[in-house]
Write a protein that holds these residues in place. Structure first.
Motif, mmCIF file in Angstrom:
data_model
loop_
_atom_site.group_PDB
_atom_site.id
_atom_site.type_symbol
_atom_site.label_atom_id
_atom_site.label_comp_id
_atom_site.label_asym_id
_atom_site.label_seq_id
_atom_site.Cartn_x
_atom_site.Cartn_y
_atom_site.Cartn_z
ATOM 1 N N UNK A 93 12.582 3.601 -19.008
ATOM 2 C CA UNK A 93 11.846 2.337 -18.857
ATOM 3 C C UNK A 93 11.656 2.008 -17.380
ATOM 4 N N UNK A 94 12.713 2.195 -16.577
ATOM 5 C CA UNK A 94 12.606 1.879 -15.151
ATOM 6 C C UNK A 94 11.717 2.886 -14.415
ATOM 7 N N UNK A 95 11.633 4.091 -14.913
ATOM 8 C CA UNK A 95 10.644 5.043 -14.387
ATOM 9 C C UNK A 95 9.237 4.488 -14.607
ATOM 10 N N UNK A 96 9.008 3.938 -15.797
ATOM 11 C CA UNK A 96 7.679 3.390 -16.113
ATOM 12 C C UNK A 96 7.405 2.123 -15.294
ATOM 13 N N UNK A 97 8.435 1.287 -15.102
ATOM 14 C CA UNK A 97 8.257 0.085 -14.287
ATOM 15 C C UNK A 97 7.839 0.453 -12.863
ATOM 16 N N UNK A 98 8.477 1.473 -12.312
ATOM 17 C CA UNK A 98 8.105 1.931 -10.965
ATOM 18 C C UNK A 98 6.660 2.425 -10.958
ATOM 19 N N UNK A 99 6.291 3.152 -11.996
ATOM 20 C CA UNK A 99 4.925 3.682 -12.087
ATOM 21 C C UNK A 99 3.884 2.572 -12.183
ATOM 22 N N UNK A 100 4.286 1.425 -12.755
ATOM 23 C CA UNK A 100 3.339 0.318 -12.919
ATOM 24 C C UNK A 100 2.876 -0.238 -11.578
ATOM 25 N N UNK A 101 3.612 0.070 -10.504
ATOM 26 C CA UNK A 101 3.201 -0.353 -9.167
ATOM 27 C C UNK A 101 2.601 0.799 -8.378
ATOM 28 N N UNK A 102 2.191 1.822 -9.086
ATOM 29 C CA UNK A 102 1.486 2.913 -8.429
ATOM 30 C C UNK A 102 2.205 4.233 -8.517
ATOM 31 N N UNK A 103 1.396 5.257 -8.478
ATOM 32 C CA UNK A 103 1.873 6.643 -8.579
ATOM 33 C C UNK A 103 2.916 6.957 -7.502
ATOM 34 N N UNK A 104 2.623 6.536 -6.270
ATOM 35 C CA UNK A 104 3.533 6.845 -5.161
ATOM 36 C C UNK A 104 4.844 6.087 -5.284
ATOM 37 N N UNK A 105 4.810 4.898 -5.900
ATOM 38 C CA UNK A 105 6.051 4.148 -6.089
ATOM 39 C C UNK A 105 6.973 4.853 -7.075
ATOM 40 N N UNK A 106 6.392 5.501 -8.082
ATOM 41 C CA UNK A 106 7.188 6.307 -9.006
ATOM 42 C C UNK A 106 7.870 7.454 -8.273
ATOM 43 N N UNK A 133 0.858 -1.186 0.000
ATOM 44 C CA UNK A 133 0.000 0.000 0.000
ATOM 45 C C UNK A 133 0.898 1.241 0.000
ATOM 46 N N UNK A 134 0.793 2.014 -1.053
ATOM 47 C CA UNK A 134 1.566 3.247 -1.156
ATOM 48 C C UNK A 134 0.654 4.414 -0.782
ATOM 49 N N UNK A 135 1.107 5.208 0.162
ATOM 50 C CA UNK A 135 0.307 6.351 0.609
ATOM 51 C C UNK A 135 0.670 7.582 -0.220
ATOM 52 N N UNK A 136 -0.332 8.164 -0.841
ATOM 53 C CA UNK A 136 -0.104 9.376 -1.636
ATOM 54 C C UNK A 136 0.111 10.573 -0.712
ATOM 55 N N UNK A 137 0.839 11.570 -1.214
ATOM 56 C CA UNK A 137 1.072 12.788 -0.426
ATOM 57 C C UNK A 137 0.841 14.012 -1.303
ATOM 58 N N UNK A 138 0.683 15.174 -0.688
ATOM 59 C CA UNK A 138 0.478 16.408 -1.466
ATOM 60 C C UNK A 138 1.722 16.842 -2.239
ATOM 61 N N UNK A 139 2.839 16.169 -2.030
ATOM 62 C CA UNK A 139 4.108 16.594 -2.641
ATOM 63 C C UNK A 139 4.489 15.734 -3.851
ATOM 64 N N UNK A 140 3.673 14.712 -4.131
ATOM 65 C CA UNK A 140 4.021 13.749 -5.177
ATOM 66 C C UNK A 140 4.116 14.388 -6.564
#
Length: 388
Positions: A264-277, A227-234
């Protein structure tokens, strides 16, 4: 015919000439040595070396997903480590075991990547893992990693193995106790992560496997979704990350491919959620994210490339046809811009971390990342590592 006296004089003159040249180098050579010494005052800098041994049998899809989703959490936590006034280097190695698609004669084990500080390569290889099978030989994969990896002899290095799986620790032809003895000889600590019930892990010797090297035994719910918690700074951090990418200057045979790999690795991180990117972006703003093998800014800063020696064909298109002065000015401008962006990301991350900490106070985190960072911090204290 030379007299003995003349021969003596000539010999003394020759010795004096050699000594003079040995002790009176050209001013620029002497200056270069001084600059190099001042720039790198700690040539034997400490390393945190982490070998991650992941079970990739059929039941471990959740574990692999957690590893993919939580890599940047682990890197970010380690980036705050200090040894005295120094920030240690980080190297990560990755093995998979227990996969029927691997060579049975070698214990169904594969070195995915040797010790590396290339975070993009580590991410790439981690995202390539799939599950299949199998037969899980814990003792053999530990021994294989001890044999194959360069653990070094620096007593100040923090050398850790994390092995994760869910079958009995006793399987296979290599006794895990023998592997632990070898680990102690190399000053390597084995931490075991059982994917399942805590008591079951104890009864199948996972706890004993850790105890033999004074490591930690942890049981996790490997099927728990991260579970990735979003923040106002993302949003701001992700915008800065795109700007950060533009400061990289790919050069040489690897330059273009590695610039593409970064995206590509930026996109891979994004594939597991906005906060993971966002977490990957934070990792890229840390001192761990160095790319001197393909980025001109890092290469020049680390004295691995001299602009005067660069050939035209090795340069990216934006620098082709430029003079040495123009190239130096461009590289310096990118270096300054990168430092500013990285500082902005780090500052925003301080606020982001505080916000997430407040949001997560009531949550029980039983994950791979939580288990690893807790163990690393505890074991690091024994070697006088501190955290900011």
């Amino acid at each position: 015919m030379k007299t003995p006296f003349k021969t003596l004089i000539l010999s003394l003159s020759l010795i004096g000439f050699i000594a003079c040249n040995a002790n009176n180098k050209k001013p620029q050579e002497h200056l270069a040595e001084i600059v190099k010494t001042e720039k790198h005052p700690h040539p034997n800098k400490q390393f945190i070396k982490v070998a991650l041994l992941l079970d990739t049998s059929n039941s471990m899809d959740g574990l692999i997903d957690q590893a993919k989703a939580q890599l940047w959490d682990i890197v970010n936590e380690l980036s705050y480590a200090k040894y005295g006034q120094d920030k240690p280097n980080l190297q990560i190695a990755l093995y998979e075991y227990g996969n029927d698609g691997l060579n049975g004669d070698e214990g169904y084990i594969r070195q995915v990547i040797s010790f590396s500080n290339d975070l993009d390569d580590i991410s790439k290889e981690l995202f390539s893992l799939t599950t299949n099978g199998g037969n899980e030989y814990c003792g053999q994969v530990i021994q294989t990693s001890l044999n194959q990896l360069n653990w070094g002899n620096n007593p100040d290095d923090l050398k850790l193995i994390f092995i994760a799986g869910n079958e009995p620790f006793t399987q296979g032809k290599v006794n895990y106790k023998d592997a632990a003895t070898n680990a102690n000889e190399k000053d390597v600590t084995i931490n075991t992560i059982f994917c399942g019930n805590y008591s079951q892990g104890i009864s199948t010797n996972w706890k004993d496997g850790a105890k033999l090297t004074n490591g930690d035994y942890i049981a996790i719910n490997h099927n728990q979704k991260t579970v990735h918690i979003a923040s106002p700074y993302d949003d701001k951090i992700l915008i800065l990350n795109r700007q950060l990418n533009k400061t990289y200057i790919g050069y040489g045979s690897r330059g273009r491919d590695k610039v593409a790999e970064q995206a590509i690795q930026d996109r891979n991180a994004s594939s597991y959620g906005y906060a993971n990117a966002v977490k990957r972006s934070v990792s890229k703003s840390s001192h761990f994210y160095k790319n001197s093998s393909w980025d001109l800014v890092d290469a020049i800063e680390n004295d691995e490339v001299v602009i005067e020696d660069l050939k035209e064909e090795t340069l990216p298109k934006e620098l082709k046809g430029k003079s040495e002065t123009e190239i130096k000015a461009y590289v310096e401008a990118m270096k300054k811009e990168r430092a500013i962006i990285q500082k902005q990301i780090q500052d925003l991350n301080v606020k982001r971390t505080k916000y997430i900490s407040e949001q997560a106070k009531s949550k029980n985190n039983n994950s791979l990342e939580s288990a690893m960072t807790k163990a690393i911090k505890e074991q690091a204290k024994k070697k006088k590592y501190t955290w900011n």
